[in-house]
Motif scaffolding. Structure first.
Motif, mmCIF file in Angstrom:
data_model
loop_
_atom_site.group_PDB
_atom_site.id
_atom_site.type_symbol
_atom_site.label_atom_id
_atom_site.label_comp_id
_atom_site.label_asym_id
_atom_site.label_seq_id
_atom_site.Cartn_x
_atom_site.Cartn_y
_atom_site.Cartn_z
ATOM 1 N N TRP A 1 -2.520 6.411 -4.454
ATOM 2 C CA TRP A 1 -2.505 5.995 -3.035
ATOM 3 C C TRP A 1 -3.917 5.810 -2.505
ATOM 4 O O TRP A 1 -4.222 4.832 -1.824
ATOM 5 C CB TRP A 1 -1.747 7.040 -2.233
ATOM 6 N N LEU A 2 -4.816 6.747 -2.839
ATOM 7 C CA LEU A 2 -6.205 6.616 -2.405
ATOM 8 C C LEU A 2 -6.831 5.345 -2.957
ATOM 9 O O LEU A 2 -7.542 4.620 -2.247
ATOM 10 C CB LEU A 2 -7.010 7.840 -2.848
ATOM 11 N N ARG B 1 -0.034 14.912 -7.699
ATOM 12 C CA ARG B 1 -1.420 14.411 -7.705
ATOM 13 C C ARG B 1 -1.524 12.955 -8.133
ATOM 14 O O ARG B 1 -2.301 12.193 -7.553
ATOM 15 C CB ARG B 1 -2.290 15.286 -8.618
ATOM 16 N N GLN B 2 -0.755 12.563 -9.156
ATOM 17 C CA GLN B 2 -0.910 11.188 -9.642
ATOM 18 C C GLN B 2 -0.521 10.172 -8.576
ATOM 19 O O GLN B 2 -1.122 9.099 -8.464
ATOM 20 C CB GLN B 2 -0.103 10.957 -10.929
ATOM 21 N N PHE B 3 0.471 10.493 -7.760
ATOM 22 C CA PHE B 3 0.868 9.587 -6.679
ATOM 23 C C PHE B 3 -0.213 9.535 -5.597
ATOM 24 O O PHE B 3 -0.560 8.463 -5.101
ATOM 25 C CB PHE B 3 2.191 10.039 -6.062
ATOM 26 N N VAL C 1 4.424 6.687 3.003
ATOM 27 C CA VAL C 1 5.801 6.288 2.703
ATOM 28 C C VAL C 1 5.849 4.802 2.356
ATOM 29 O O VAL C 1 6.503 4.391 1.377
ATOM 30 C CB VAL C 1 6.720 6.605 3.900
ATOM 31 N N ASN C 2 5.173 3.978 3.129
ATOM 32 C CA ASN C 2 5.164 2.534 2.852
ATOM 33 C C ASN C 2 4.543 2.234 1.495
ATOM 34 O O ASN C 2 4.980 1.315 0.795
ATOM 35 C CB ASN C 2 4.408 1.796 3.949
ATOM 36 N N GLU D 1 4.626 -0.133 -3.391
ATOM 37 C CA GLU D 1 3.830 -0.135 -4.614
ATOM 38 C C GLU D 1 4.467 0.661 -5.758
ATOM 39 O O GLU D 1 4.334 0.286 -6.917
ATOM 40 C CB GLU D 1 2.432 0.430 -4.325
ATOM 41 N N GLN D 2 5.141 1.749 -5.426
ATOM 42 C CA GLN D 2 5.788 2.566 -6.458
ATOM 43 C C GLN D 2 7.279 2.256 -6.584
ATOM 44 O O GLN D 2 7.950 2.817 -7.460
ATOM 45 C CB GLN D 2 5.596 4.055 -6.133
ATOM 46 N N HIS D 3 7.774 1.386 -5.694
ATOM 47 C CA HIS D 3 9.169 0.920 -5.742
ATOM 48 C C HIS D 3 10.161 2.078 -5.673
ATOM 49 O O HIS D 3 11.162 2.106 -6.401
ATOM 50 C CB HIS D 3 9.402 0.084 -7.009
ATOM 51 N N VAL D 4 9.860 3.023 -4.789
ATOM 52 C CA VAL D 4 10.773 4.140 -4.537
ATOM 53 C C VAL D 4 11.607 3.784 -3.317
ATOM 54 O O VAL D 4 11.069 3.371 -2.284
ATOM 55 C CB VAL D 4 9.986 5.443 -4.281
ATOM 56 N N HIS D 5 12.914 3.931 -3.425
ATOM 57 C CA HIS D 5 13.763 3.679 -2.262
ATOM 58 C C HIS D 5 13.451 4.704 -1.178
ATOM 59 O O HIS D 5 13.286 5.890 -1.452
ATOM 60 C CB HIS D 5 15.237 3.748 -2.646
#
Length: 271
Positions: A62-63, A56-58, A35-36, A41-45
């Motif tokens: 993340w990895l 998968r792309q997210f 979530v963090n 990094e992805q600027h999602v609220h």
């Protein structure tokens, strides 16, 4: 997403799976880490996070972030990914519309962990360890037999301490029955020399045990007049002392001698 996450952490894991609090906390930390990542990094609220952000792309990004930016060890990355995939498996079982999300995620692999070199003893080191106890007193002879059987059988500590007389068969072909993890048993053949050593050991340590074969431990110590099975700490102490004594003859013996090293040494000798 938030509803399923709450049910997973506060209902499914503690009440259905009956997991320990520390294990549940590990799952929570892994989900919070993802979530963090989405927030920073992805600027999602935070309130807008949904299962669309578990594609998968997210997850692959993340990895890479954990490996390159956070410098996490491969073991940590693997644990984090396993926790997220376990959560997605739970969610897909609850909601069929999420099966595709889980199926796409479950084949993602964590970074490969660097393989550690196999630790094992050379032939001269093995010889020095097995000859560490001179056999001049009762405990020394017991410890010598313990080391010989640990090496020849490739047994784990828990398997060797759990051996009883009924697990031992010295008629040809000599073998013993080891009971390991999950109460699973396996038959292990014994070499002729080991069988001869065991016959001598039984004559000295178990001459009066025939009437109590079912529950008499093969290796024991006396406590309040009763023979009790050796503890894993005692076996570790025997191995440590064998390493110390063996290094007097063979200084190259590793300082962290342990049961698994004997198992690897036997495997390499067979190889």
């Amino acid at each position: 997403f938030w509803g399923y996450a709450r049910n997973y952490l506060h209902d499914y894991l503690p009440h259905v799976r009956a997991m320990a609090p520390r294990s549940i906390e590990s799952y929570r930390i892994s989900l919070e880490n993802y979530v963090n990542y989405l927030v920073t990094e992805q600027h999602v609220h935070r309130q807008d996070i949904s299962f669309d952000h578990f594609e998968r792309q997210f997850l692959k990004a993340w990895l890479a972030w954990m490996q390159q930016a956070k410098k996490y060890q491969p073991t940590t990355i693997g644990l984090r990914l396993s926790a997220v995939k376990a959560f997605l498996r739970f969610a897909s079982a609850e909601d069929l519309s999420l099966v595709a999300v889980y199926q796409a995620a479950k084949n993602i692999k964590a970074p490969a962990q660097p393989r550690k070199p196999i630790e094992y003893l050379q032939e001269n080191e093995t010889t020095a360890v097995l000859a560490a106890f001179d056999g001049k007193d009762l405990k020394s002879r017991r410890n010598r037999m313990l080391l010989i059987l640990l090496y020849d059988s490739g047994a784990r500590v828990g398997e060797i301490t759990g051996l009883t007389l009924d697990d031992l068969k010295l008629e040809k072909p000599a073998h013993l029955t080891l009971t390991g993890k999950g109460a699973k048993s396996r038959i292990v053949p014994l070499g002729e020399k080991t069988a001869e050593h065991l016959k001598v050991y039984l004559d000295e340590f178990h001459a009066q045990s025939a009437a109590h074969r079912a529950n008499c431990p093969l290796f024991y110590s006396w406590h309040r007049g009763e023979a009790i099975a050796l503890s894993s700490d005692t076996v570790a102490a025997v191995l440590k002392k064998a390493g110390t004594l063996g290094r007097e003859q063979c200084p190259s013996i590793p300082g962290n001698l342990h049961c698994h090293m004997l198992r690897k040494s036997k495997a390499m000798d067979l190889y």
